[in-house]
Design a protein around this motif. Structure first.
Motif, PDB file in Angstrom:
ATOM      1  N   ARG A   5      52.796  60.924  28.861  1.00 32.47           N
ATOM      2  CA  ARG A   5      52.032  60.284  29.936  1.00 32.47           C
ATOM      3  C   ARG A   5      52.849  59.161  30.585  1.00 32.47           C
ATOM      4  NH1 ARG A   5      46.759  56.699  28.781  1.00 32.47           N
ATOM      5  NH2 ARG A   5      48.444  55.221  28.465  1.00 32.47           N
ATOM      6  N   LEU A   6      53.518  58.356  29.751  1.00 33.99           N
ATOM      7  CA  LEU A   6      54.336  57.259  30.267  1.00 33.99           C
ATOM      8  C   LEU A   6      55.533  57.789  31.055  1.00 33.99           C
ATOM      9  CD1 LEU A   6      54.230  54.926  27.140  1.00 33.99           C
ATOM     10  CD2 LEU A   6      53.238  54.433  29.374  1.00 33.99           C
ATOM     11  N   GLN A   7      56.148  58.868  30.573  1.00 34.27           N
ATOM     12  CA  GLN A   7      57.274  59.471  31.297  1.00 34.27           C
ATOM     13  C   GLN A   7      56.828  59.996  32.657  1.00 34.27           C
ATOM     14  OE1 GLN A   7      58.929  62.427  28.664  1.00 34.27           O
ATOM     15  NE2 GLN A   7      60.010  60.920  27.407  1.00 34.27           N
ATOM     16  N   SER A  35      53.726  59.236  25.037  1.00 36.67           N
ATOM     17  CA  SER A  35      55.094  59.282  25.543  1.00 36.67           C
ATOM     18  C   SER A  35      55.195  60.142  26.801  1.00 36.67           C
ATOM     19  CB  SER A  35      56.033  59.835  24.462  1.00 36.67           C
ATOM     20  OG  SER A  35      57.355  59.896  24.931  1.00 36.67           O
ATOM     21  N   LYS A  40      50.924  48.357  25.778  1.00 31.22           N
ATOM     22  CA  LYS A  40      51.991  48.535  24.789  1.00 31.22           C
ATOM     23  C   LYS A  40      51.555  48.017  23.420  1.00 31.22           C
ATOM     24  CE  LYS A  40      57.007  47.957  24.485  1.00 31.22           C
ATOM     25  NZ  LYS A  40      58.203  47.406  25.171  1.00 31.22           N
ATOM     26  N   LYS A  58      56.454  54.619  22.521  1.00 33.11           N
ATOM     27  CA  LYS A  58      56.947  53.511  23.345  1.00 33.11           C
ATOM     28  C   LYS A  58      56.094  52.258  23.141  1.00 33.11           C
ATOM     29  CE  LYS A  58      58.638  56.755  26.878  1.00 33.11           C
ATOM     30  NZ  LYS A  58      60.025  56.773  26.404  1.00 33.11           N
ATOM     31  N   GLU A  85      54.322  58.846  34.439  1.00 34.39           N
ATOM     32  CA  GLU A  85      54.077  57.677  35.296  1.00 34.39           C
ATOM     33  C   GLU A  85      55.389  57.108  35.829  1.00 34.39           C
ATOM     34  OE1 GLU A  85      51.844  54.832  33.115  1.00 34.39           O
ATOM     35  OE2 GLU A  85      50.013  56.040  33.063  1.00 34.39           O
ATOM     36  N   GLU A  86      56.415  57.065  34.981  1.00 39.18           N
ATOM     37  CA  GLU A  86      57.728  56.564  35.414  1.00 39.18           C
ATOM     38  C   GLU A  86      58.319  57.444  36.507  1.00 39.18           C
ATOM     39  OE1 GLU A  86      60.051  56.345  31.887  1.00 39.18           O
ATOM     40  OE2 GLU A  86      58.951  54.627  31.054  1.00 39.18           O
ATOM     41  N   GLN A  87      58.165  58.757  36.339  1.00 36.52           N
ATOM     42  CA  GLN A  87      58.687  59.703  37.347  1.00 36.52           C
ATOM     43  C   GLN A  87      57.955  59.543  38.671  1.00 36.52           C
ATOM     44  OE1 GLN A  87      58.283  63.495  35.407  1.00 36.52           O
ATOM     45  NE2 GLN A  87      60.116  63.210  34.111  1.00 36.52           N
ATOM     46  N   ARG A  88      56.647  59.324  38.629  1.00 35.30           N
ATOM     47  CA  ARG A  88      55.858  59.126  39.855  1.00 35.30           C
ATOM     48  C   ARG A  88      56.306  57.857  40.574  1.00 35.30           C
ATOM     49  NH1 ARG A  88      51.380  61.088  36.867  1.00 35.30           N
ATOM     50  NH2 ARG A  88      50.715  58.960  36.381  1.00 35.30           N
ATOM     51  N   GLN A  89      56.598  56.802  39.777  1.00 42.84           N
ATOM     52  CA  GLN A  89      57.032  55.534  40.388  1.00 42.84           C
ATOM     53  C   GLN A  89      58.397  55.653  41.037  1.00 42.84           C
ATOM     54  OE1 GLN A  89      56.758  52.741  37.166  1.00 42.84           O
ATOM     55  NE2 GLN A  89      54.513  52.651  37.205  1.00 42.84           N
ATOM     56  N   GLN A  90      59.251  56.510  40.469  1.00 48.30           N
ATOM     57  CA  GLN A  90      60.597  56.696  41.023  1.00 48.30           C
ATOM     58  C   GLN A  90      60.577  57.479  42.342  1.00 48.30           C
ATOM     59  OE1 GLN A  90      62.758  58.527  37.833  1.00 48.30           O
ATOM     60  NE2 GLN A  90      62.896  56.645  36.621  1.00 48.30           N
TER      61      GLN A  90
END
Length: 345
Positions: free
Chosen positions: A335-337, A333, A279, A149, A339-344
């Motif tokens: 790790r970023l996924q 990838s 990024k 990403k 983090e995105e799930q935690r934010q959601q």
């Protein structure tokens, strides 16, 4: 590796023409090719292992085949570009591109110089390590940056710019790093890079510029075909140097691991220290850590024919950076996924 397998897979449509309508069969075949291309590191490592244990499987793939395959990889890269894009490489985000080029042609050459002098390598292996460190970025870095990403436009710009600059930087850096070990004919190496890199890239770009509809259809398959070419190059180089690889052993493996490991690490942390976004840091890390090892191998065979072990670091480099790059990209990838799930939530 020359690693043009990613050219097209990650670079997208190199022309502004209207997309062609693909038949269901073309779409299915294209999907299969793309999936197989995404496993590029697996095929490279597998080819190296098989070639080591069963050299006759790759014995038919001669030096002529290797050179033609590298030219095809560069042609495949050219098919993803237009002349407008090549000129815009030096205009769009010039400060980031300039930093990328400085990192590309300073970090790894410096590490390569240190390893070639102080790792306890023979002269041939030291030349190979130094040669790998002077190469432009491999286009497989584009697909690895995509998995991680990263900043895709920057990744593609850096790969394109470093490849174009290689006509001058590779002979110059090789003379500086290797010239104290053995004589280097910079003029002959310049001509080799022009023939192996610049000419096929320009031909591919011209085809895409003037025959965009036809190229769009062909480009469905070129990333996979380039992957096959790189796999055969690695297999051929291993199969013809089994005894040399066996003799080299632990010392050269650790040297190549250190070279690329430092490239990935310094590319990231230097960018981080300069305050760039994560990024961009990920992108610089991948671009600095992954080199065009297949080009290094071909140049080693052409310009150091009396030093057969010179090609060994080039082959090990192809396996090493493909594996390290994929592992690092996969970790980023995931790790970023997460983090995105935690934010959601």
């Amino acid at each position: 590796t020359c690693n043009a397998s990613a050219a097209g897979a990650a670079a997208g449509d190199g022309s502004n023409s209207r997309p062609v309508v693909l038949s269901p069969l073309e779409q299915r075949v294209g999907g299969i090719c793309k999936t197989l291309t995404n496993f590029f590191p697996v095929w490279v490592v597998l080819a190296a292992v098989v070639a080591y244990h069963n050299p006759p499987l790759f014995a038919w793939f001669t030096d002529q085949h290797v050179t033609k395959s590298l030219v095809f990889c560069m042609l495949a890269m050219g098919l993803t570009l237009t002349f407008e894009e090549i000129t815009s490489v030096f205009i769009r985000s010039p400060q980031l591109l300039l930093l990328g080029m400085v990192l590309q042609y300073s970090v790894l050459p410096c590490i390569g110089w240190a390893i070639s002098r102080y790792w306890g390598l023979s002269a041939s292996l030291a030349i190979g390590v130094a040669l790998v460190s002077c190469m432009p970025g491999g286009t497989a870095s584009n697909i690895v940056a995509y998995i991680a990403k990263g900043d895709m436009p920057l990744s593609i710009m850096m790969t394109t710019a470093s490849t174009l600059m290689a006509v001058f930087t590779t002979p110059l850096l090789t003379s500086l790093l290797v010239g104290t070990l053995v004589p280097v004919n910079a003029k002959a190496m310049f001509m080799s890079v022009v023939q192996l890199v610049l000419a096929p890239v320009i031909v591919g770009t011209a085809l895409n510029q003037y025959f965009p509809q036809a190229v769009q259809r062909v480009r469905i398959y070129t990333p996979f075909l380039a992957t096959v070419a790189v796999v055969l190059i690695v297999g051929s180089m291993i199969s013809t140097n089994v005894a040399v690889v066996s003799q080299s052993g632990f010392t050269i493996i650790t040297a190549v691991l250190c070279l690329h490991g430092c490239g990935f690490s310094l590319g990231y942390f230097i960018s981080k220290a300069l305050g760039l976004s994560d990024k961009v840091c990920r992108t610089n890390s991948i671009e600095v850590g992954m080199q065009n090892s297949a080009l290094a191998g071909v140049l080693a065979r052409l310009h150091f024919p009396t030093e057969p072990m010179t090609v060994v670091p080039c082959v090990l480099s192809a396996c090493t950076h493909a594996t390290l790059g994929s592992l690092v990209a996969g970790w980023w990838s995931s790790r970023l996924q997460a983090e995105e799930q935690r934010q959601q939530v």
